[in-house]
Write a protein that holds these residues in place. Sequence first.
Motif, short mmCIF file in Angstrom:
data_model
loop_
_atom_site.label_atom_id
_atom_site.label_comp_id
_atom_site.label_asym_id
_atom_site.label_seq_id
_atom_site.Cartn_x
_atom_site.Cartn_y
_atom_site.Cartn_z
N PHE A 135 -10.03 0.55 1.25
CA PHE A 135 -10.99 0.94 2.28
C PHE A 135 -10.85 -0.11 3.38
O PHE A 135 -11.10 -1.29 3.15
CB PHE A 135 -12.42 0.95 1.73
N LEU A 136 -10.41 0.32 4.56
CA LEU A 136 -10.18 -0.61 5.67
C LEU A 136 -11.16 -0.33 6.80
O LEU A 136 -11.54 0.81 7.04
CB LEU A 136 -8.75 -0.46 6.20
N LEU A 137 -11.54 -1.40 7.48
CA LEU A 137 -12.44 -1.26 8.63
C LEU A 137 -11.65 -1.14 9.92
O LEU A 137 -10.63 -1.82 10.10
CB LEU A 137 -13.39 -2.46 8.70
N LYS A 138 -12.13 -0.26 10.80
CA LYS A 138 -11.54 -0.11 12.13
C LYS A 138 -12.11 -1.20 13.03
O LYS A 138 -13.23 -1.63 12.82
CB LYS A 138 -11.91 1.26 12.72
N PRO A 139 -11.40 -1.59 14.04
CA PRO A 139 -10.06 -1.09 14.40
C PRO A 139 -8.99 -1.70 13.50
O PRO A 139 -9.08 -2.86 13.10
CB PRO A 139 -9.89 -1.56 15.84
N LEU A 140 -8.00 -0.88 13.17
CA LEU A 140 -6.90 -1.36 12.35
C LEU A 140 -6.06 -2.35 13.14
O LEU A 140 -5.89 -2.21 14.35
CB LEU A 140 -6.04 -0.19 11.87
N GLN A 141 -5.56 -3.34 12.44
CA GLN A 141 -4.76 -4.40 13.04
C GLN A 141 -3.34 -4.36 12.49
O GLN A 141 -3.09 -3.71 11.47
CB GLN A 141 -5.39 -5.77 12.72
N LEU A 142 -2.46 -5.10 13.10
CA LEU A 142 -1.08 -5.18 12.63
C LEU A 142 -1.04 -5.68 11.18
O LEU A 142 -0.25 -5.19 10.37
CB LEU A 142 -0.26 -6.11 13.54
N SER A 143 -1.92 -6.60 10.82
CA SER A 143 -1.96 -7.11 9.44
C SER A 143 -2.32 -6.00 8.45
O SER A 143 -1.92 -6.06 7.28
CB SER A 143 -2.95 -8.27 9.33
N ASP A 144 -3.06 -4.98 8.89
CA ASP A 144 -3.41 -3.86 8.01
C ASP A 144 -2.18 -3.04 7.65
O ASP A 144 -2.12 -2.45 6.57
CB ASP A 144 -4.46 -2.96 8.67
N ALA A 145 -1.20 -3.00 8.55
CA ALA A 145 0.02 -2.24 8.28
C ALA A 145 0.74 -2.81 7.06
O ALA A 145 1.29 -2.05 6.24
CB ALA A 145 0.95 -2.25 9.49
N THR A 146 0.69 -4.11 6.89
CA THR A 146 1.30 -4.75 5.72
C THR A 146 0.58 -4.32 4.45
O THR A 146 1.20 -3.98 3.45
CB THR A 146 1.26 -6.28 5.86
N LYS A 147 -0.75 -4.30 4.50
CA LYS A 147 -1.54 -3.85 3.34
C LYS A 147 -1.20 -2.40 3.02
O LYS A 147 -1.06 -2.02 1.85
CB LYS A 147 -3.04 -3.94 3.63
N LEU A 148 -1.10 -1.58 4.05
CA LEU A 148 -0.83 -0.15 3.85
C LEU A 148 0.53 0.06 3.20
O LEU A 148 0.67 0.91 2.32
CB LEU A 148 -0.93 0.60 5.17
N ARG A 149 1.51 -0.69 3.63
CA ARG A 149 2.86 -0.54 3.07
C ARG A 149 2.86 -0.81 1.57
O ARG A 149 3.62 -0.22 0.83
CB ARG A 149 3.86 -1.47 3.76
#
Length: 157
Positions: A135-149
Motif C-alpha cells: 500500500f503506497l501513498l501518493k504522490p508516487l516517487q522514483l523510489s517507489d518504482a524500486t519497491k514496485l519492481r
Amino acid sequence: MASSSSSLPSMEFDFDEKPHVLAVDDSLIDRKVIERLLINSTCRVTTAENGKRALEYLGLADGQHPSHSVSNHTLKHLKVNMIITDYSMPGMTGYELLKRIKESPTMKEIPVVVVSSENIPTRINQCMEGGAQEFLLKPLQLSDATKLRCHIKKLNN
C-alpha cells in the motif's frame, strides 16, 4: 477504455522481455505518473481509468470468459505481471477491485499494489489483509518504482 504504452508491433517481438503492469486510476495525471515511473523501470504499462475497465481488460467482467473470447496469442500479449490500483475511484474502489482479482482462480497470484493519497490505517490494513502486496501513498516517487519492481511476478507461460 484501457490503453497501452506499447502498440502491436509490425514484426515479431518477445513481450516477455518486459514485465507488464496494469495501472488503474481515475486520475489521468496519476495514471501518467505511474506509467512514466514504470516505463523508466523497463516495464510495459497498460492503463485503465476505473475498476470496471480493468476487469474488462483482465477478462473478469461479469459474463466474460477470457479463455473463450480471445486467442492464445492475445492472452500471452495481455498477460499482466502486476496491477497497481488507486483506492478511491468512482463506481468501484481499489479494494473492491483487489477482492475481485483475488477471488479469480486465474488472476489471484498476480501481485496487486494499492495506492492512495489518504493515509488511513484501517484502509491500509483492510487492503493488506485482502491480499495487497503493498500500500503506497501518493504522490508516487522514483523510489517507489524500486519497491514496485520487487513485487512484479513473472508468470509462467
